[in-house]
Design a protein around this motif. Structure first.
Motif, short mmCIF file in Angstrom:
data_model
loop_
_atom_site.label_atom_id
_atom_site.label_comp_id
_atom_site.label_asym_id
_atom_site.label_seq_id
_atom_site.Cartn_x
_atom_site.Cartn_y
_atom_site.Cartn_z
N ASN A 73 0.84 -1.20 0.00
CA ASN A 73 0.00 0.00 0.00
C ASN A 73 0.87 1.25 0.00
N ARG A 74 1.93 1.23 0.80
CA ARG A 74 2.86 2.37 0.81
C ARG A 74 3.57 2.49 -0.53
N LYS A 77 1.49 4.27 -3.07
CA LYS A 77 1.44 5.72 -2.88
C LYS A 77 2.70 6.40 -3.41
N SER A 78 3.83 5.68 -3.37
CA SER A 78 5.11 6.30 -3.74
C SER A 78 5.52 6.05 -5.18
#
Length: 700
Positions: A73-74, A77-78
């Motif tokens: 999930n992180r 986002k990146s």
């Protein structure tokens, strides 16, 4: 699921309800819950049984899966598109090129997976470096000057056992992503050349070019591809121990010689992911013409040939399923490893459908248990997808959540149901919450709390309460007699049963909302018909008393006279019948207690006079109430009602009857009780003719 750990069902529920809109926080909460569960199981490991040890394994696998979801999930986002123009600059360093090249979504995901595999690797305790440790340097090494040892780039002869143990430590540190610690460890052990060799894997980085106004020293290996090819050759040297060959294999981005030291599915996956990334990066370098080799002899220096190098992420998992090691093949099929695989491959839709099919199979095969922890995981994963706005198979997901709700009901985790039911379609919300309410046999104030919970989560409580009562009373339709027999009259003297009381108190679900007042009286009349139809007058009396005690409903009715006339018209008939029956019983009880003839004359005369007065009073009362009941019963069905029923218009004034079955039941009640009341009246008149002479006239 062990009894001690069932409390975590509440913890997962509370975490989701509180943080459902923040994936990062909620996954962190789930991770903390799993860690708590693992700590509990480890604490009791001395008395752990086989079932508990399997549960501990599942807890660790679930923990790892939530960590994977959080990291991916992180990563989502990146992630950004690679800067192609920047990458085409021939002067940027390898590190800068690689940082852009790895922005490719697929490569970034594999890179994240490799980091995840390093993060979840079991803790490793680095052996002590003291002289009394098992790592004993050779006599020659001990005599070397410390400074000379640090500057030396060539290894001296050393103890074989020490070399193997040192290589194992280095590999374990690299496996955990701790390259700098591995290099430092080599230096601490007096073998800096090993550390220098490991530094060869570092990408060349030149901050003076990559960033403006920076005056710093460039670092890394400008000939990294050449160094990797040398590592590949060393990995194939059989004279080295297995861990040293594994180190060189990993550094060269190959697979074959690293697998020998792998023990778990995660170890294998890490080796394959590392190989895939290294080789994709090498392809990127070559495609950018950063390393141009025209000489064929020189080109051979860069040759790396390993048929186990994966071509795609799909091929990585195919290799694990087809692995020669039976343990790894079996581990690849474990539920949570399958889940991790499907999440990495972005095939969670297929995964959810597959699990739904498994649930269906477990229900059709008797004795097949459902892993409730796995079921709970899927529910919370589905809800994460839903709240993140990601697409998911809705029909299958509904089935999984509904199944989980049924298990929560089974475990009596009743306060959790509303939160999960709120994520179902309206139809399934109603079905699930009705299933819960039907299991609740508690006082009214507790029932009300469950309705408040449902309202808090936005459920359609009016429909839920209506369906609950209809469902709970569904069996009374089949129990209603189709013809009059002696059983009905025998039942008139029977007491109220627990089953009768349960049916009556089911109506409480209709007393918590103003909108349900009409339904309350429709259902109470339905229950009146049932009790009276099978002859249970005492149960009908209990229902009457229950309705009188529902003050909230009564007050609401008093506010609207028109509604009161509509809803009470039929129930008034039944109340009149009950009053008449009670008056007859009272009269009969007095008649059965005539004063004893053995009393002395003066006392006997006094008692008889008192008794006769009571008989006269109760006879008149019973006569009036029984005749009133006849009139009420006659008007239960009006003469033109059948005709009106056929025309589709309203029948009995103020009460809507569109069901032919209701008409039949009211006719049956008339046929049962009107003749019976006449019989009771005849009994009264006949038994009291000597006390009340005018009764003879009525009899004639």
């Amino acid at each position: 699921m062990s009894k001690e750990l069932k409390g975590t069902l509440e913890e997962f529920h509370d975490a989701f309800v509180s943080y459902k809109n923040n994936v990062d926080i909620i996954t962190e909460k789930y991770i903390n819950i799993c860690q708590k569960r693992i700590k509990y199981l480890n604490k009791n490991s001395n008395s752990i049984q086989l079932y508990d040890s399997i549960e501990l394994l599942y807890e660790k696998l679930e923990l790892n899966t939530w960590k994977l979801i959080q990291m991916l999930n992180r990563h989502c986002k990146s992630v950004s598109e690679p800067d192609i123009c920047y990458m085409e600059d021939p002067y940027i360093s390898d590190a800068s090129f690689a940082s852009q090249f790895l922005q490719n979504e697929d490569l970034k995901k594999v890179y994240t997976v490799r980091e995840w595999l390093q993060d979840i690797c079991s803790p490793y305790s680095i052996p002590s470096l003291k002289k009394d440790s098992s790592f004993i340097l050779s006599t020659t090494n001990q005599k070397l000057n410390k400074e000379q040892s640090k500057l030396s780039l060539e290894p001296d002869k050393k103890d074989k056992e020490f070399d193997e143990k040192l290589s194992k430590v280095i590999y374990e540190l690299i496996r955990r992503g701790k390259l700098e610690e591995a290099i430092e460890y080599c230096e601490q052990c007096g073998q800096p050349w090993k550390g220098a060799s490991l530094r060869g894997t570092l990408l060349w980085a030149d901050p003076n070019y990559d960033k403006e106004e920076i005056n710093d020293v460039a670092s890394g290996n400008r000939n990294r591809d050449l160094w990797k090819s040398l590592c590949f050759k060393l990995a194939n040297e059989e004279k080295y121990c297995s861990h040293e060959r594994a180190i060189y294999s990993v550094m060269s981005g190959t697979v074959k010689n690293a697998l020998a030291v792998c023990k778990t599915w995660e170890d294998y996956l890490w080796v394959y992911c590392n190989s895939y990334l290294e080789n994709e990066l090498s392809k990127g370098f070559k495609a950018s013409a950063r390393y141009v080799v025209d000489d064929n002899d020189e080109a051979d220096l860069y040759l790396i040939n390993d048929n186990l190098i994966p071509e795609s992420t799909e091929s990585i998992f195919d290799s694990l399923l087809k692995n020669e090691n039976e343990k790894i093949r079996k581990s690849a099929s474990e539920p949570f490893h399958y889940i991790q695989k499907m999440i990495i491959l972005n095939k969670y839709k297929e995964m959810i459908i597959h699990f739904k099919n498994q649930l269906e199979e477990s229900k059709t095969i008797i004795g097949t248990p459902v892993n409730t922890d796995l079921l709970r995981f899927f529910v919370h994963f589905i809800l994460l997808l839903k709240n993140s706005g990601m697409s998911y198979p809705e029909k299958e997901s509904e089935y999984i959540i509904t199944t989980y709700i049924n298990y929560l009901i089974k475990y009596k985790k009743r306060t959790l149901i509303a939160g999960y039911a709120s994520h179902l379609t309206n139809e399934n919300q109603i079905k699930s919450y009705v299933s819960l309410l039907k299991t609740i046999d508690e006082p009214s104030h507790i029932k009300k709390e469950y309705i408040k919970l449902a309202q808090l989560h936005g459920l359609d409580t009016s429909s839920i309460c209506t369906v609950t009562v209809n469902s709970a009373l569904s069996d009374i339709e089949d129990s209603f007699p189709t013809e009059i027999d002696s059983t009905i009259y025998k039942n008139m003297s029977n007491p109220v049963t627990n089953s009768d009381i349960a049916k009556i108190h089911t109506l409480e679900w209709l007393t918590f909302e103003v909108s349900l007042v009409k339904e309350f009286f429709l259902q109470s009349n339905r229950l009146y018909r049932y009790f009276l139809g099978i002859g249970k007058i005492a149960a009908a009396q209990e229902l009457f008393n229950f309705i009188l005690n529902i003050n909230t409903v009564q007050c609401k009715l008093d506010d609207n006279k028109e509604d009161q006339d509509i809803f009470m018209s039929e129930s008034i008939v039944y109340c009149g019948l009950i009053d008449a029956y009670n008056s007859y019983k009272t009269w009969k009880n007095i008649m059965d207690h005539k004063p004893n003839d053995n009393l002395i004359n003066s006392l006997k005369t006094l008692k008889e006079n008192e008794w006769k007065s009571q008989v006269i009073e109760k006879t008149k009362e019973a006569d009036q109430l029984l005749n009133t009941a006849i009139l009420l019963l006659v008007n239960l069905i009006k003469p033109n009602e059948i005709e009106n029923q056929e025309e589709g218009s309203d029948v009995m004034e103020g009460v809507e009857y569109t069901d032919q079955s209701d008409l039949f039941k009211r006719q049956m009640i008339q046929n049962i009780y009107i003749p019976q009341i006449f019989l009771w009246l005849h009994t009264i008149y006949f038994e009291t003719k000597d006390i009340i002479p005018e009764m003879i006239t009525i009899l004639i």
